[in-house]
Design an enzyme around this catalytic site. Structure first.
Site, short mmCIF file in Angstrom:
data_model
loop_
_atom_site.label_atom_id
_atom_site.label_comp_id
_atom_site.label_asym_id
_atom_site.label_seq_id
_atom_site.Cartn_x
_atom_site.Cartn_y
_atom_site.Cartn_z
N THR A 33 1.00 -81.25 18.41
CA THR A 33 1.89 -82.29 18.91
C THR A 33 1.11 -83.25 19.81
O THR A 33 0.20 -82.83 20.52
CB THR A 33 3.05 -81.65 19.71
N THR A 36 -3.04 -87.72 19.53
CA THR A 36 -4.26 -87.44 18.76
C THR A 36 -3.96 -86.51 17.59
O THR A 36 -4.47 -86.70 16.48
CB THR A 36 -5.34 -86.83 19.67
N GLU A 112 3.67 -74.45 20.76
CA GLU A 112 2.24 -74.65 20.60
C GLU A 112 1.47 -73.37 20.93
O GLU A 112 0.54 -73.00 20.23
CB GLU A 112 1.77 -75.80 21.51
#
Length: 236
Positions: A33, A36, A112
């Site tokens: 997420t 980049t 994540e």
């Protein structure tokens, strides 16, 4: 003349493109997420559309990553359907010299950490501004908290030496709500001498789901930098 923000964007694009090259056919890939990571998803989709890769499946770490992956044509799967994750590629808000991270600027750090932690290899993609001498130098530690426990959790975070603040939404009234339906408390610490210990102590507070300290998970770090007006990628 190219502006500084445009150069930073080009550096992020260069990192995203190089990270997408690490993906091989048949891989299950954790899709990170952030700005980049979004470029990585775009370039990975382009590789699939050109036929350079086959049978790649992605596991998104957020609703944002899921939407971007679908737009890019990346087939998606879930943790229930795979036995392992070959590679995770994700961004970070801070990276220290030991490759410890602070993540959670997009309020997706719980998913994540699950995906990045399960991956056989975790590649971090950042621009040079995210490199710091000590964690907490520029970014607070995000903590995902069950709404019913917000007050006692903030008291406990103060007892750990932090300055907690509920993250408020920018373009809507009220607090930021995570994909899991919880709230985010950003905690500023004067110093974080032992990130592993702090990560454990925060997660031991009843009502905390997860925090944004990622200790001992990162493998390669791809850093986008601007040198002599040109975007470069340094692999660390």
């Amino acid at each position: 003349m190219t502006t500084a923000p445009e150069l930073v964007k080009q550096a992020k694009q260069a990192v995203g493109k190089q990270a997408a090259q690490w993906v091989e056919s048949g891989m299950v890939v954790g899709l990170g997420t952030g700005s980049t990571a979004a470029f990585m998803i775009q370039f990975l989709g382009e590789r699939l559309q050109r036929g350079e890769l086959q049978q790649v499946r992605g596991i998104p770490t957020s609703f944002q990553a899921m939407v971007l992956a679908r737009q890019a044509g990346i087939p998606l799967t879930t943790l229930d359907e795979v036995s392992e994750i070959d590679l995770a590629i994700d961004g970070a808000d801070e990276v220290d010299p030991q490759k410890n991270l602070i993540k959670g600027g997009g309020a997706a750090h719980t998913r994540e950490k699950i995906v990045d932690g399960l991956a056989k290899e975790f590649i971090v993609v950042v621009d040079g501004s995210k490199l710091v001498a000590h964690l907490g130098s520029t970014f607070p530690v995000p903590v995902e908290v069950l709404p019913l426990a917000i007050v006692p959790v903030m008291r406990a975070l103060e007892q750990l030496g932090g300055e907690p603040e509920i993250r408020m939404a920018v373009k809507k009234d009220g607090p930021v709500i995570t994909d899991q339906g919880n709230m985010v408390v950003d905690v500023k610490f004067a110093e974080i001498p032992d990130p592993a210990s702090l990560e454990m102590h925060i997660n031991n507070i009843p009502g905390v789901l997860e925090n944004g300290l990622f200790v001992g998970l990162a493998g390669r770090v791809l850093v986008g930098e601007v040198t002599d007006g040109q975007p470069q990628v340094r692999v660390w």
